[in-house]
Write an enzyme that holds these catalytic residues in place. Structure first.
Site, short mmCIF file in Angstrom:
data_model
loop_
_atom_site.label_atom_id
_atom_site.label_comp_id
_atom_site.label_asym_id
_atom_site.label_seq_id
_atom_site.Cartn_x
_atom_site.Cartn_y
_atom_site.Cartn_z
NE ARG A 1 -5.51 -0.95 10.15
CZ ARG A 1 -4.32 -0.52 9.72
NH1 ARG A 1 -4.17 0.67 9.22
NH2 ARG A 1 -3.28 -1.32 9.78
CE LYS B 1 -2.29 -0.95 3.86
NZ LYS B 1 -1.65 -2.22 4.28
NE ARG C 1 1.27 -4.83 11.60
CZ ARG C 1 2.36 -4.72 10.81
NH1 ARG C 1 3.46 -5.42 11.07
NH2 ARG C 1 2.33 -3.94 9.77
NE ARG D 1 5.30 -0.81 10.70
CZ ARG D 1 4.16 -0.77 10.01
NH1 ARG D 1 4.15 -0.31 8.77
NH2 ARG D 1 3.05 -1.21 10.55
NE ARG E 1 7.29 -3.26 6.43
CZ ARG E 1 5.99 -3.02 6.29
NH1 ARG E 1 5.54 -2.45 5.18
NH2 ARG E 1 5.12 -3.36 7.20
P1 AMP Z 1 -0.19 0.49 9.41
O1 AMP Z 1 1.09 1.21 9.20
O2 AMP Z 1 -1.31 0.97 8.54
O3 AMP Z 1 -0.02 -1.01 9.37
O4 AMP Z 1 -0.65 0.83 10.91
C1 AMP Z 1 0.15 0.51 12.04
C2 AMP Z 1 -0.71 0.45 13.28
O5 AMP Z 1 -1.31 1.73 13.53
C3 AMP Z 1 -1.89 -0.51 13.22
O6 AMP Z 1 -1.54 -1.85 13.54
C4 AMP Z 1 -2.83 0.10 14.27
O7 AMP Z 1 -2.38 -0.16 15.58
C5 AMP Z 1 -2.63 1.59 14.02
N1 AMP Z 1 -3.58 2.10 12.98
C6 AMP Z 1 -3.23 2.65 11.77
N2 AMP Z 1 -4.32 3.02 11.09
C7 AMP Z 1 -5.39 2.69 11.86
C8 AMP Z 1 -6.80 2.78 11.69
N3 AMP Z 1 -7.34 3.30 10.56
N4 AMP Z 1 -7.59 2.32 12.70
C9 AMP Z 1 -7.07 1.81 13.84
N5 AMP Z 1 -5.75 1.66 14.05
C10 AMP Z 1 -4.90 2.11 13.09
#
Ligand code: AMP
Length: 194
Positions: free
Chosen positions: A88, A13, A147, A136, A127
């Site tokens: 989400r 993404k 996740r 991360r 990664r």
């Molecule tokens: P990502 O980089 O999109 O994988 O997001 C990393 C983490 O941030 C996720 O595992 C959640 O803990 C939090 N997070 C990011 N976007 C959202 C969202 N739209 N709703 C809830 N938690 C989020």
């Protein structure tokens, strides 16, 4: 044009959003990136979210919706946005629709990057290895499993909401990066020409 890029962790993404950002002068809004920046600067918001993120759980809708509201109101978002990692949940999707409607705007496409779990695990662990000190907190085998489970059991519930609106475009995310970009461009350029 406003686009949602949707898919599990490691689907590409972020990579594809950055390419689209350049080609279409749109702005990538990644809720994960915004939250990680808050965690890094140890803001009140960052401290609230740090452990939830490190555990692979979802941050509350209330927090996420506030973040997106703020970002969507910034002038850089006026040319259109690529939403990466948001929405989400259905509550987030409904809040987004309300925000866009108030501005006379809408979501034009929901691009779903489809990648199978074993490929995702390979990509995210690679990664993690490449990122060294920048790794991360949630890019490790145990949390990745969590996740992926959250994605498949909670996040994908958003898709029927957009399917009903005829907005979902499936993209084969197993293809090489260039081919995925070509598939996305085909969707976006068609609608830009319409
Ligand atoms: P990502 O980089 O999109 O994988 O997001 C990393 C983490 O941030 C996720 O595992 C959640 O803990 C939090 N997070 C990011 N976007 C959202 C969202 N739209 N709703 C809830 N938690 C989020």
């Amino acid at each position: 044009m406003n686009v949602i890029i949707f898919g599990p962790p490691g689907a590409g993404k972020g990579t594809q959003s950055k390419i689209m950002e350049e080609k279409f002068s749109m702005r990538q809004l990644s809720t994960g990136d915004i939250l990680r920046a808050e965690v890094a600067r140890e803001s009140e918001l960052g401290l609230k979210c740090k452990e939830i993120m490190a555990a692979g759980d979802l941050v509350s809708d209330e927090i996420i919706i506030e973040i997106i509201k703020g970002a969507m109101n910034e002038p850089e978002s006026k040319n259109g946005v690529i939403l990466d990692g948001f929405p989400r949940t259905i509550a987030q999707a409904e809040a987004l629709d309300a925000m866009l409607q108030a501005e006379g705007q809408q979501i034009d496409h929901v691009l779903v990057l489809d990648v199978n779990n074993s490929e995702l695990i390979n990509r995210v662990l690679a990664r993690a290895e490449e990122s060294g000190k920048e790794q991360r907190a949630d890019d490790n085998a145990d949390i990745l499993e969590k996740r992926l489970e959250v994605y498949h059991t909670q996040t994908t519930r958003v898709l029927p909401y957009y399917r009903r609106q005829g907005l979902v475009r499936m993209i084969n995310g197993m293809d090489p990066i260039d081919q995925v970009t070509t598939s996305i461009m085909a969707v976006l350029e068609n609608s830009a020409a319409a």
